[in-house]
Design an enzyme around this catalytic site. Structure first.
Site, mmCIF file in Angstrom:
data_model
loop_
_atom_site.group_PDB
_atom_site.id
_atom_site.type_symbol
_atom_site.label_atom_id
_atom_site.label_comp_id
_atom_site.label_asym_id
_atom_site.label_seq_id
_atom_site.Cartn_x
_atom_site.Cartn_y
_atom_site.Cartn_z
ATOM 1 C CD GLU A 1 -2.972 -0.982 2.331
ATOM 2 O OE1 GLU A 1 -2.869 -0.052 3.155
ATOM 3 O OE2 GLU A 1 -3.918 -1.787 2.341
ATOM 4 C CD GLU B 1 -3.611 -5.926 4.169
ATOM 5 O OE1 GLU B 1 -4.435 -5.107 4.626
ATOM 6 O OE2 GLU B 1 -2.379 -5.762 4.222
HETATM 7 C C1 GBH Z 1 -4.576 -2.265 5.607
HETATM 8 O O1 GBH Z 1 -4.733 -0.957 5.156
HETATM 9 C C2 GBH Z 1 -3.162 -2.435 6.094
HETATM 10 O O2 GBH Z 1 -2.336 -2.977 5.078
HETATM 11 C C3 GBH Z 1 -3.057 -3.273 7.329
HETATM 12 O O3 GBH Z 1 -1.776 -3.146 7.897
HETATM 13 C C4 GBH Z 1 -4.133 -2.853 8.308
HETATM 14 O O4 GBH Z 1 -4.009 -3.516 9.547
HETATM 15 C C5 GBH Z 1 -5.471 -3.183 7.667
HETATM 16 O O5 GBH Z 1 -5.606 -2.471 6.471
HETATM 17 C C6 GBH Z 1 -6.677 -2.817 8.535
HETATM 18 O O6 GBH Z 1 -6.810 -1.438 8.675
HETATM 19 O O7 GBH Z 1 -7.251 8.293 7.688
HETATM 20 O O8 GBH Z 1 -9.357 8.051 6.528
HETATM 21 O O9 GBH Z 1 -7.331 7.308 5.474
HETATM 22 C C7 GBH Z 1 -6.036 -0.630 4.697
HETATM 23 C C8 GBH Z 1 -6.046 0.796 4.166
HETATM 24 C C9 GBH Z 1 -5.335 2.918 5.003
HETATM 25 C C10 GBH Z 1 -7.509 2.118 5.458
HETATM 26 C C11 GBH Z 1 -5.451 3.880 6.167
HETATM 27 C C12 GBH Z 1 -7.628 3.083 6.596
HETATM 28 C C13 GBH Z 1 -6.937 5.141 7.515
HETATM 29 C C14 GBH Z 1 -8.212 5.903 7.472
HETATM 30 N N1 GBH Z 1 -6.144 1.732 5.267
HETATM 31 N N2 GBH Z 1 -6.831 4.244 6.353
HETATM 32 S S1 GBH Z 1 -8.028 7.503 6.747
#
Ligand code: GBH
Length: 447
Positions: free
Chosen positions: A172, A354
């Site tokens: 990511e 994922e």
């Molecule tokens: C994944 O990211 C990760 O690869 C993993 O490590 C993590 O544990 C898993 O998801 C569960 O969350 O501030 O509004 O952007 C998923 C993508 C990117 C979604 C960060 C949530 C934060 C919310 N994520 N995002 S925001």
């Protein structure tokens, strides 16, 4: 013998591979042991106010010490593939320079231990834990980090290449751009739109350089690809403005990463928009896109939720959300993103690396964990993936996020994403109801 009839009557293709995923900083703990250097997540999580309850990955699920039991659990659940990440500062503590043999040995034990148990390892080189020393010099803002990442990738390919059939470069890159450099909610905690898209380019360059650096150490059948979190984007209403903003939004969320890697070119609409606030283009040197577009054989897709885009470019909620405020639950988005990849990027082999849901799990007095919400979520998303396969999508495997509860970044340990419950008081592992249900799905290769 005929497979047992299953409730939805959905049979997956023979050879479909079911698995689960984790990442190093989220489960390993042991952050100052056996020569591991600090990462940006060690320094970030120690800063007051960055992680809920001030939690860190210092102990996490203590996987570094419990790896053998965890691998037994993976085998006992019937998982056929396990996707995990390697901690860069465990292998190269300073980000550049000497290799830490003890760090490499840990991953050799892990890879061999999986194979002994009949589980195929899928390795992610980098799941956000940049060595702190590289961040001191600018991290991904500094082009040099891309070259250091390629050096690290070559070390791993040489050490483990014989035993790992599928390699993922970056996990990511978009999340580092957005959460690390736009919102400041992830390490390194910056709010700097100008830098964010320089970081995007240098990560993509690092991906391409890593692919090239690994090849000489890998057999012809070993596959490499990126792990991208993709969001299908839909207009929030039927206005032309919303439709136009949705196309640009899709550019930022999806095409900015897919196009250079799979087509060797940045999407012009995104480049033009970025140019209004970031010097990204000054950092794209001659030949960079050839490097970024180096052939890959596998695309790892991480799907959690869709995005709905309004006429003024904001995103809005249309569906019920999970415990994670950002996650609207929309299984059809899985179908849409998979079929769209086939339509726009061709028949590259796909793996889901994922997909999952956080639920408010507690350990019952009877020693069980009832997570019916997770079962329903997975059932609906597996069904959507099945429909995509039926419609010709080349999806070969599916990894649930996550194998076990872990350090959910800025949310700390409160959000539980695991198939397996972790009691952080004593590090006991308890497979949840969803784990037992998933084992049956795997046995049936269907649901
Ligand atoms: C994944 O990211 C990760 O690869 C993993 O490590 C993590 O544990 C898993 O998801 C569960 O969350 O501030 O509004 O952007 C998923 C993508 C990117 C979604 C960060 C949530 C934060 C919310 N994520 N995002 S925001």
């Amino acid at each position: 013998p005929q497979p047992a009839p299953t409730s939805l009557g959905l049979q997956f293709p023979d050879g479909f591979i079911w698995g689960a995923a984790t990442s190093a900083y989220q489960i390993e703990g042991a952050t100052a042991i056996d020569g591991r250097g600090p990462s940006v997540w060690d320094t970030f999580s120690r800063k007051p106010g960055k992680v809920r309850n001030g939690e860190t990955g210092d102990v996490a699920a203590d996987h570094y010490h419990r790896w053998a039991d965890d691998l037994d659990l993976i085998r006992d659940l019937g998982l056929r593939s396990y996707r995990f990440s390697i901690s860069w500062p465990r292998v190269i503590p300073g980000g550049r320079g000497p290799v830490n043999k003890k760090g490499l040995d840990f991953y050799r034990r892990l890879v061999d231990g999986l194979r002994e148990r009949g589980v195929t390892p899928m390795v992610t080189l980098y799941h956000w834990d940049t060595p702190h020393e590289l961040q001191v010099d600018g991290g991904w803002e500094n082009r040099d980090t891309a070259y250091r990442f390629a050096d690290y990738a070559a070390v791993l390919a040489e050490a483990l290449g014989d035993a790992v059939p599928n390699w993922l470069t970056l996990n990511e890159p978009k999340t580092i751009v957005q959460n690390g450099y736009l919102y400041g909610s992830h390490a390194p905690g910056h709010r700097n739109p100008a830098a964010a898209y320089v970081v995007a380019h240098h990560q993509l360059l690092g991906h391409g350089l890593a692919v090239q650096a690994m090849r000489p150490h890998l057999s012809a059948s070993t596959r490499i690809g990126p792990a991208l979190n993709l969001h299908p984007c839909y207009p929030a209403d039927e206005t032309n403005e919303a439709r136009a903003r949705t196309i640009l939004h899709d550019g930022y969320e999806n095409r900015l990463y897919l196009d250079p890697i799979l087509k060797g070119a940045y999407p012009q609409d995104v480049l033009d928009d970025v140019a209004t606030f970031s010097p990204m283009q000054e950092h794209i040197k001659d030949g960079d896109l050839d490097v970024i577009g180096s052939p890959v054989e596998l695309l790892a897709v991480q799907y959690y939720c869709p995005l709905y885009v309004t006429a003024d470019g904001q995103t809005v909620q249309k569906h019920r959300t999970s415990e994670a405020f950002w996650q609207q639950i929309y299984p059809e988005g899985m179908y849409d993103i998979l079929t769209r990849i086939k339509k726009d990027y061709g028949d590259i082999a796909l793996t889901i690396t994922e997909n999952g849901l956080p639920t408010p799990d507690t350990l019952g007095d009877d020693g069980t964990v009832r997570d019916d919400g997770r079962i329903a979520f997975l059932r609906d998303h597996f069904s959507a993936a099945h429909r995509a396969i039926t419609d010709g999508v080349n999806l070969e495997s599916y990894h649930v996020w996550s194998l076990m509860d872990n350090f959910e970044w800025e949310q700390g340990f409160d959000q539980r994403w695991g198939l397996v419950y972790v009691d952080y008081a004593d590090q006991r592992r308890v497979p949840k109801a969803s784990a037992h249900w998933y084992s049956q799905v795997i046995r049936d290769n269907g649901l």
